[in-house]
Design a protein around this motif. Structure first.
Motif, mmCIF file in Angstrom:
data_model
loop_
_atom_site.group_PDB
_atom_site.id
_atom_site.type_symbol
_atom_site.label_atom_id
_atom_site.label_comp_id
_atom_site.label_asym_id
_atom_site.label_seq_id
_atom_site.Cartn_x
_atom_site.Cartn_y
_atom_site.Cartn_z
ATOM 1 N N LEU A 1 0.828 -1.207 0.000
ATOM 2 C CA LEU A 1 0.000 0.000 0.000
ATOM 3 C C LEU A 1 0.867 1.263 0.000
ATOM 4 N N ALA A 2 1.907 1.269 0.844
ATOM 5 C CA ALA A 2 2.816 2.429 0.915
ATOM 6 C C ALA A 2 3.583 2.586 -0.397
ATOM 7 N N HIS A 3 3.997 1.493 -0.988
ATOM 8 C CA HIS A 3 4.731 1.524 -2.251
ATOM 9 C C HIS A 3 3.849 2.090 -3.355
ATOM 10 N N ARG A 4 2.623 1.635 -3.418
ATOM 11 C CA ARG A 4 1.677 2.133 -4.427
ATOM 12 C C ARG A 4 1.517 3.647 -4.292
ATOM 13 N N LYS A 5 1.348 4.090 -3.057
ATOM 14 C CA LYS A 5 1.171 5.528 -2.818
ATOM 15 C C LYS A 5 2.416 6.311 -3.255
ATOM 16 N N ALA A 6 3.589 5.769 -2.965
ATOM 17 C CA ALA A 6 4.841 6.441 -3.339
ATOM 18 C C ALA A 6 5.023 6.473 -4.859
ATOM 19 N N VAL A 7 4.601 5.416 -5.536
ATOM 20 C CA VAL A 7 4.833 5.317 -6.979
ATOM 21 C C VAL A 7 3.770 6.063 -7.781
ATOM 22 N N ILE A 8 2.485 5.845 -7.433
ATOM 23 C CA ILE A 8 1.438 6.465 -8.245
ATOM 24 C C ILE A 8 0.612 7.492 -7.495
ATOM 25 N N GLY A 9 0.928 7.689 -6.234
ATOM 26 C CA GLY A 9 0.285 8.733 -5.472
ATOM 27 C C GLY A 9 -1.144 8.443 -5.050
ATOM 28 N N LYS A 10 -1.536 7.181 -5.018
ATOM 29 C CA LYS A 10 -2.903 6.847 -4.584
ATOM 30 C C LYS A 10 -2.872 5.966 -3.364
#
Length: 63
Positions: free
Chosen positions: A54-63
């Motif tokens: 979840l944190a990785h997704r947020k860091a990569v695509i901002g969601k």
């Protein structure tokens, strides 16, 4: 995922004692897989990986 790939992965999980395979005498044969206590020992690892994802997704695509 193909049937062949699924079968291979399930055999690997069974060989590593992460799942238990049970075959029932029905027609057609019924096969059931259940997680073992050894498999359940990975619960915290999967939970940590989930939150990392979840944190990785947020860091990569901002969601």
């Amino acid at each position: 995922m193909t049937d062949k790939t699924l079968s291979k992965e399930l055999k690997s999980l069974e060989a590593n004692k992460l799942v238990k395979r049970e075959v029932y005498d029905t027609f057609p044969p019924t096969v059931e897989y259940t997680i073992t206590p050894h498999g359940m020992s990975l619960e915290k690892v999967f939970e940590a990986l989930h939150y990392w994802g979840l944190a990785h997704r947020k860091a990569v695509i901002g969601k």
